[in-house]
Design a protein around this motif. Structure first.
Motif, PDB file in Angstrom:
ATOM      1  N   GLY A 253       1.145  -1.582  -0.188  1.00 57.42           N
ATOM      2  CA  GLY A 253       0.006  -0.394  -0.313  1.00 57.42           C
ATOM      3  C   GLY A 253       0.864   1.250  -0.141  1.00 57.42           C
ATOM      4  N   ILE A 254       1.723   1.328  -1.053  1.00 53.57           N
ATOM      5  CA  ILE A 254       2.684   2.722  -0.368  1.00 53.57           C
ATOM      6  C   ILE A 254       2.681   3.680  -1.852  1.00 53.57           C
ATOM      7  N   ASN A 255       0.949   2.573  -2.180  1.00 57.85           N
ATOM      8  CA  ASN A 255       1.296   4.135  -3.819  1.00 57.85           C
ATOM      9  C   ASN A 255       1.167   5.599  -3.765  1.00 57.85           C
ATOM     10  N   ASP A 256       0.780   5.740  -2.673  1.00 61.16           N
ATOM     11  CA  ASP A 256       0.130   7.192  -2.201  1.00 61.16           C
ATOM     12  C   ASP A 256       1.565   8.280  -1.707  1.00 61.16           C
ATOM     13  N   LYS A 257       2.199   6.979  -0.703  1.00 60.40           N
ATOM     14  CA  LYS A 257       3.452   7.391  -0.037  1.00 60.40           C
ATOM     15  C   LYS A 257       4.162   7.368  -0.989  1.00 60.40           C
ATOM     16  N   LEU A 258       4.222   7.012  -1.782  1.00 62.33           N
ATOM     17  CA  LEU A 258       5.803   7.278  -3.195  1.00 62.33           C
ATOM     18  C   LEU A 258       5.664   7.896  -4.396  1.00 62.33           C
ATOM     19  N   ASP A 259       3.983   8.584  -4.014  1.00 62.49           N
ATOM     20  CA  ASP A 259       3.618   9.557  -5.157  1.00 62.49           C
ATOM     21  C   ASP A 259       4.170  10.774  -4.419  1.00 62.49           C
ATOM     22  N   TYR A 260       4.147  11.298  -2.907  1.00 69.26           N
ATOM     23  CA  TYR A 260       4.280  12.311  -2.209  1.00 69.26           C
ATOM     24  C   TYR A 260       5.800  12.290  -1.636  1.00 69.26           C
ATOM     25  N   PHE A 261       6.052  10.962  -1.375  1.00 70.37           N
ATOM     26  CA  PHE A 261       7.971  10.759  -1.905  1.00 70.37           C
ATOM     27  C   PHE A 261       8.419  11.754  -3.010  1.00 70.37           C
ATOM     28  N   THR A 262       8.301  10.991  -4.499  1.00 69.33           N
ATOM     29  CA  THR A 262       8.278  11.692  -6.250  1.00 69.33           C
ATOM     30  C   THR A 262       8.087  13.209  -5.543  1.00 69.33           C
ATOM     31  N   PHE A 263       7.141  13.962  -4.799  1.00 71.50           N
ATOM     32  CA  PHE A 263       6.635  14.818  -5.019  1.00 71.50           C
ATOM     33  C   PHE A 263       7.499  15.885  -4.630  1.00 71.50           C
ATOM     34  N   ILE A 264       7.680  15.233  -3.477  1.00 71.92           N
ATOM     35  CA  ILE A 264       8.895  16.123  -2.445  1.00 71.92           C
ATOM     36  C   ILE A 264      10.461  16.288  -3.426  1.00 71.92           C
ATOM     37  N   THR A 265      10.714  14.946  -3.445  1.00 69.27           N
ATOM     38  CA  THR A 265      12.307  14.831  -4.172  1.00 69.27           C
ATOM     39  C   THR A 265      11.904  15.543  -5.258  1.00 69.27           C
ATOM     40  N   THR A 266      10.920  16.305  -5.392  1.00 65.43           N
ATOM     41  CA  THR A 266      11.180  16.596  -6.977  1.00 65.43           C
ATOM     42  C   THR A 266      11.181  18.553  -7.139  1.00 65.43           C
ATOM     43  N   ASN A 267      10.614  18.570  -5.838  1.00 69.98           N
ATOM     44  CA  ASN A 267      10.117  20.064  -5.653  1.00 69.98           C
ATOM     45  C   ASN A 267      11.004  20.618  -4.179  1.00 69.98           C
ATOM     46  N   ASP A 268      11.168  22.444  -4.491  1.00 68.82           N
ATOM     47  CA  ASP A 268      12.070  21.996  -3.564  1.00 68.82           C
ATOM     48  C   ASP A 268      10.974  22.522  -2.611  1.00 68.82           C
ATOM     49  N   MET A 269      11.849  22.127  -1.357  1.00 67.91           N
ATOM     50  CA  MET A 269      11.175  22.041  -0.297  1.00 67.91           C
ATOM     51  C   MET A 269      12.007  23.001   1.261  1.00 67.91           C
ATOM     52  N   ILE A 270      11.888  24.373   1.059  1.00 65.12           N
ATOM     53  CA  ILE A 270      12.957  24.963   2.004  1.00 65.12           C
ATOM     54  C   ILE A 270      12.480  25.769   2.783  1.00 65.12           C
ATOM     55  N   GLY A 271      12.878  25.807   4.335  1.00 68.91           N
ATOM     56  CA  GLY A 271      12.410  26.248   5.388  1.00 68.91           C
ATOM     57  C   GLY A 271      13.195  27.146   5.833  1.00 68.91           C
ATOM     58  N   GLU A 272      12.719  28.235   6.746  1.00 72.33           N
ATOM     59  CA  GLU A 272      13.342  29.024   7.387  1.00 72.33           C
ATOM     60  C   GLU A 272      14.204  28.238   8.202  1.00 72.33           C
ATOM     61  N   SER A 273      16.179  28.728   8.654  1.00 74.99           N
ATOM     62  CA  SER A 273      17.085  28.014   8.724  1.00 74.99           C
ATOM     63  C   SER A 273      17.180  27.584  10.148  1.00 74.99           C
ATOM     64  N   ASN A 274      16.861  26.724  11.139  1.00 75.59           N
ATOM     65  CA  ASN A 274      16.986  26.359  12.143  1.00 75.59           C
ATOM     66  C   ASN A 274      18.510  25.701  12.872  1.00 75.59           C
ATOM     67  N   GLY A 275      18.650  25.302  13.570  1.00 74.19           N
ATOM     68  CA  GLY A 275      19.409  24.510  13.864  1.00 74.19           C
ATOM     69  C   GLY A 275      20.881  24.222  14.013  1.00 74.19           C
ATOM     70  N   LYS A 276      21.896  23.073  14.328  1.00 76.52           N
ATOM     71  CA  LYS A 276      22.747  22.924  14.770  1.00 76.52           C
ATOM     72  C   LYS A 276      23.341  21.665  13.215  1.00 76.52           C
ATOM     73  N   ILE A 277      22.589  20.547  13.257  1.00 80.82           N
ATOM     74  CA  ILE A 277      23.121  19.455  13.404  1.00 80.82           C
ATOM     75  C   ILE A 277      22.979  19.206  11.762  1.00 80.82           C
ATOM     76  N   SER A 278      23.929  18.633  11.708  1.00 79.96           N
ATOM     77  CA  SER A 278      23.412  18.544   9.716  1.00 79.96           C
ATOM     78  C   SER A 278      23.118  16.990   9.220  1.00 79.96           C
ATOM     79  N   PHE A 279      23.412  16.814   8.277  1.00 77.55           N
ATOM     80  CA  PHE A 279      22.525  15.801   7.451  1.00 77.55           C
ATOM     81  C   PHE A 279      23.838  14.853   7.598  1.00 77.55           C
ATOM     82  N   ARG A 280      24.932  15.377   7.081  1.00 73.44           N
ATOM     83  CA  ARG A 280      26.069  14.342   7.542  1.00 73.44           C
ATOM     84  C   ARG A 280      26.250  13.968   9.088  1.00 73.44           C
ATOM     85  N   GLU A 281      26.137  15.228   9.828  1.00 76.08           N
ATOM     86  CA  GLU A 281      26.454  14.508  10.995  1.00 76.08           C
ATOM     87  C   GLU A 281      25.146  13.255  11.324  1.00 76.08           C
TER      88      GLU A 281
END
Length: 292
Positions: A253-281
Motif C-alpha cells: 500500500g505505498i502508492n500514495d506515499k511514493l507519489d508524495y515522495f516523488t513530489f517532495i524530492t522533485t520540488n524545492d522544500m526550504i524552510g527558515e534555517s534552524n538548528g546546528k545538526i547537519s545531514f552528514r552528521e
C-alpha cells in the motif's frame, strides 16, 4: 513568574514527541502525554506520571477530558510517511481524525493554545492524501478560535532513512534531475523550534535545518557513508520502476506515499534555517544495524 500552565504532548512517544517532552521536562514544565501503546507508556513514564494511553482517531471516548486543565496542546500525531512502514490506518484517520478529536476536546475545555506539527506541502495544489489530511486539519484549527501555530517542517532527516535502507540494499533512487533543494531538519532541532512557540509564535512557521542541499548532494552523502549506487529515475517512471525491483522492497500500500515522495524530492522544500545538526552528521551517527 507567570504560571504557564500544563502542556499536553500528543504523539509523545514518537521521535519528535520524545524530544519535545525531554526539553519541557528539563525546563521543569508541567506536562501530560498521550500515546497509543503500552511500550509508549513505559517509555514516557520516566518523564511524567500523567500519561494517557489511547487512540485519538478511533476512541474519542477514551481521550475525553484529556485536555482538562491543559493550557497548551502540542500535537505530533500522525502516520509515518516511510515507504517501508506498513499501516492499516489511512492518513485521514491518523492525521486528520485523530487531531480533530483532540481539537474538539481542547475547545470544550478552554485550551488557550494549540501547536500542530504539519508538513511542508500541506498547502500544495497537488492532491495527495497525505497533504490533504494535514490541510483539512489546518483548516479546522484555524477556525477553532484557539490561538495556534502550525509548524511545517521541510522534512525530517529520519524521513530519509528510506534512502539509507535502499542504500544498504545497493540502490539509491534519485528521482528527476536531483537539482531540487531542501533543508531538512533533525528532530532534536525541530523539537527546540516547537518548544520555542509554547507561549507565542506565528500562525504558520515553515521550518528547515541549517544547510540547504540538492537531492543529488544528499544522495552522494548517503552513498559515501552507507554505500549503494545512485540510480537515476525519470519522474514519470518513479512509480513503475519494475526493472530496478523497487516495488518489491517496499511495504504494501505505498502508492500514495511514493507519489508524495516523488513530489517532495522533485520540488524545492526550504524552510527558515534552524538548528546546528547537519545531514552528514546525522548519517554519521546512524546505527546502520537498525536500518533494515
Amino acid at each position: 513568574m507567570k504560571d504557564e500552565g500544563k502542556t499536553l504532548i500528543a504523539g509523545a512517544s514518537g521521535a519528535l514527541g520524545t524530544e519535545i517532552i525531554n526539553l519541557l521536562t528539563t525546563e521543569g514544565k508541567d506536562i501530560r502525554a498521550l500515546t497509543r501503546s503500552d511500550k509508549g507508556v513505559s517509555k514516557l513514564s520516566k518523564y511524567t506520571d500523567d500519561v494517557w494511553k489511547g487512540d485519538a482517531a478511533k476512541d474519542q471516548e477514551g481521550i475525553r477530558g484529556i485536555t482538562k486543565n491543559i493550557t497548551t496542546v502540542i500535537s505530533a500525531l500522525g502516520k509515518s510517511v516511510s515507504l517501508f512502514t506498513p499501516s492499516q490506518e489511512s492518513f485521514m484517520e491518523s492525521d486528520f481524525r485523530a487531531n480533530r478529536n483532540l481539537l474538539k476536546d481542547a475547545v470544550k475545555n478552554g485550551v488557550k493554545r494549540f501547536i500542530y506539527v504539519s508538513i511542508m506541502g500541506a498547502d500544495s495544489s497537488k492532491d495527495f492524501s497525505i497533504a490533504r489530511a494535514h490541510k483539512m486539519f489546518e483548516k479546522e484549527l484555524k477556525s477553532s478560535g484557539i490561538a495556534y501555530t502550525i509548524v511545517r517542517p521541510a522534512g525530517f532527516y529520519s524521513g530519509l532513512n528510506d534512502l539509507a535502507i535502499m542504500a544498504k540494499r545497493k540502490v539509491i533512487p534519485l528521482i528527476g534531475s536531483g537539482e531540487a533543494q531542501t533543508n531538512s531538519i533533525h528532530h532534536k532541532d525541530l523539537a527546540k523550534v516547537v518548544v520555542s512557540f509554547l507561549n507565542d509564535g506565528p500562525e504558520i512557521a515553515e521550518v528547515g535545518g541549517p544547510n540547504i542541499h540538492t537531492r543529488r548532494e544528499m544522495a552522494e552523502m548517503i552513498k559515501e557513508i552507507v554505500g549503494g549506487e545512485i540510480i537515476e529515475i525519470p519522474e514519470p517512471m518513479a512509480k513503475i520502476s519494475a526493472s530496478l525491483g523497487l516495488p518489491k522492497i517496499f511495504s504494501e500500500g505505498i502508492n500514495d506515499k511514493l507519489d508524495y515522495f516523488t513530489f517532495i524530492t522533485t520540488n524545492d522544500m526550504i524552510g527558515e534555517s534552524n538548528g546546528k545538526i547537519s545531514f552528514r552528521e546525522y548519517l554519521g551517527n546512524l546505527d546502520l544495524k537498525k536500518i533494515t
